[in-house]
Design an enzyme around this catalytic site. Sequence first.
Site, short mmCIF file in Angstrom:
data_model
loop_
_atom_site.label_atom_id
_atom_site.label_comp_id
_atom_site.label_asym_id
_atom_site.label_seq_id
_atom_site.Cartn_x
_atom_site.Cartn_y
_atom_site.Cartn_z
N HIS A 218 -36.79 18.91 -2.39
CA HIS A 218 -36.07 18.45 -3.57
C HIS A 218 -35.42 19.57 -4.37
O HIS A 218 -34.82 19.32 -5.41
CB HIS A 218 -37.04 17.67 -4.45
CG HIS A 218 -38.24 18.47 -4.88
ND1 HIS A 218 -38.82 19.42 -4.07
CD2 HIS A 218 -38.97 18.46 -6.01
CE1 HIS A 218 -39.85 19.96 -4.70
NE2 HIS A 218 -39.95 19.39 -5.87
N ASP B 235 -47.65 23.63 -7.82
CA ASP B 235 -46.32 24.09 -8.22
C ASP B 235 -46.35 25.55 -8.70
O ASP B 235 -47.38 26.04 -9.19
CB ASP B 235 -45.88 23.19 -9.39
CG ASP B 235 -44.41 23.27 -9.70
OD1 ASP B 235 -43.62 23.02 -8.80
OD2 ASP B 235 -44.07 23.59 -10.86
N ARG C 233 -50.85 19.88 -3.74
CA ARG C 233 -49.70 20.78 -3.60
C ARG C 233 -49.54 21.38 -5.00
O ARG C 233 -49.45 20.66 -5.99
CB ARG C 233 -48.46 19.98 -3.21
CG ARG C 233 -47.16 20.81 -3.10
CD ARG C 233 -46.40 20.89 -4.42
NE ARG C 233 -45.11 21.55 -4.28
CZ ARG C 233 -44.33 21.89 -5.30
NH1 ARG C 233 -44.70 21.65 -6.54
NH2 ARG C 233 -43.17 22.48 -5.10
#
Length: 648
Positions: free
Chosen positions: A369, A271, A269
Amino acid sequence: MVNTPPSQASETQYQVENPQAEVEAIIETPDSDADIDLEFLYTRDIEFRQETIYFIVIDRFHDGNPGNNKGFNSELYDPEKKEWGKYWGGDLKGIIDKLDYLRNLGVTAIWLTPLFEQVEELFIESAAIHGYWTKDFKRLNPRFIAPDDEPSLNKTQDTRNTVFDRLIEELHKRNMKLILDIVCNHSSPDTGGSKGELYDDGVKIADFNDDKDNWYHHYGEVNNWEDEWQVQNCELCGLATFNENNIQYRNYIKSAIKQWLDRGVDALRVDTVKHMPIWFWQEFNSEMYNHKPDVFIFGEWIYSRPDDDLSVEFANNSGMTILDFGLCMALRQALGTNDEAGFYLINDVLKQDYRYNGATELITFIDNHDMHRFLTLNPDVDNLRLAVDFLMTSRGIPCLFYGTEQYLHNDTNGDNNIYGNNDPYNRPMMDTWDTETPIYWDVRKLSGLRRLNPAISMGSQWEKYITPDVFCYVRRYNGSRCFVALNRGDTVTLEEVDTELPDREHTCVLTGRKFEVKDGKIYNFELGAKEAIVISHVGERLKAQTIVRAQLNGVQTQLGERIVVIGDCPELGNWDIGKAYPLEYINPNTWFAEIPFNESAGKLISYKYVMLREGTSPLRENLLARRWVIASEGTVKWRDTWASGTES
Ligand code: NOJ
Ligand code: CA
């Protein structure tokens, strides 16, 4: 096995799998529904679109080793768990301890917040508990590992017996995958006067405040978010931003990530992808695929939307798929803040699927988040359940934020703003592990269904009935179907609804309710308040030595036009158009088929796509045939773009 492209290759992301176990499991598993044998369907070789992802903020999941809690700087640890910016003790051992809980939930892949070594200082009252302020991309955060693991004893990447390696081993033993969160855009912010101090396995290599070798950009903070140059070159929240033009930097980050892939990481994943130019990602991704051909990669283009050209361009051309923020926001409006347009908002996003080359590979979610938890928007647990049931059955790869199944949320500073970020209160400590909650059970059943029924993971999505409160849709692929009905309002009865299911009695996977299907329809379909109905029918699955998953984008077809693939091998009809292999319509930009290869497995073949048109001659692609060496076994992907046609 890898499909080896000869010089003139189609645009293909390699995907290496061994589908045998999967295919056999699917063929032999009974076509139902209520009683899915989950064990039977667990295999690491599944297509990534069949995964169910669970996203964990490591520090807030489970403390499996109190011995590591103080780290290098005990000031950053709060044993009382009251200071939200400090570490609370969660670690990799805690995740290992809970793997059976997760597997039982139906999770097949876990995405962990970055686990690299972080700066050990507070920045705006927060420690780097989230993992996005990296000091050393080749070392692990000491708070997440065992006290005698790397790096405290100066062990290096050569060490292979750390808790990280045990986590990988335990995951793989359970046929689960690890998704590593990586950050290429930046290192760390200014903490106590130092900024961007970067290490290569313990050796300092760069420093923002003494940047002799130009590892960083020095253009200050982004102040105009509409300016693409600024977004790519300036700083985000004061984070030291890497200068991707520096080859030393690129070599460092690529070598670091490859080391983690070598240690068993299955997927990445990535960022802040919108903050770096696409050429960087194309170079980075090709190198990752060359290094580990079956790695799956998805990026965070924050607030991506199907009507936002830049994010779509990125999803289509960077070599990685993206997190589907557009669908997430629609879900939060429809089921979180109960917008009066309801399911129309969701459907409006799905109607734009044609803008993506790979809509079925987008990563779908309802919170994370960086935003309010869904239950903070709306404490109604039935709405949460509907949202989860939608994620699990709609197009895209579902990703659940840790604790969703336990209704975990903390509403401090909560409001009803779907874009709001109530970090850090969206990151509470996981505190209950109830395996009987309704959502736990829904996820468990539907995760099994994703692996069982290819219509859910790979198929097209068809709206069958829609109002703001009720949404019925069918997922369709080949002979498989999945009918879904969701009701956010009071009990309703629909006179009839088309399900595309075979005529007979069917059982809802979630509720066990029985429904009679006649002429493909359910008549007098009663849908309870806040009810979700899911009915699955699995058609025959392919069995072959090698299966090619062929995807064609960019072809505009009208009603009555179909796409087939022909080639110089028996599987593709030996150029006889009457024996060509048919693709299936997924959306106006995507045709797809799984093509079985036996005779030509391991051989070089040529092929091209053809549009069949009623009442007129076929339209063949106008190019020298595509050429490909078919893998000798396993499953591979072709990603092709239609080359304009020539009349034949
Ligand atoms: C996006 C991450 O999800 C977020 O939590 C983080 O703070 C920023 N990127 C910066 O790395
Ligand atoms: Ca701990």
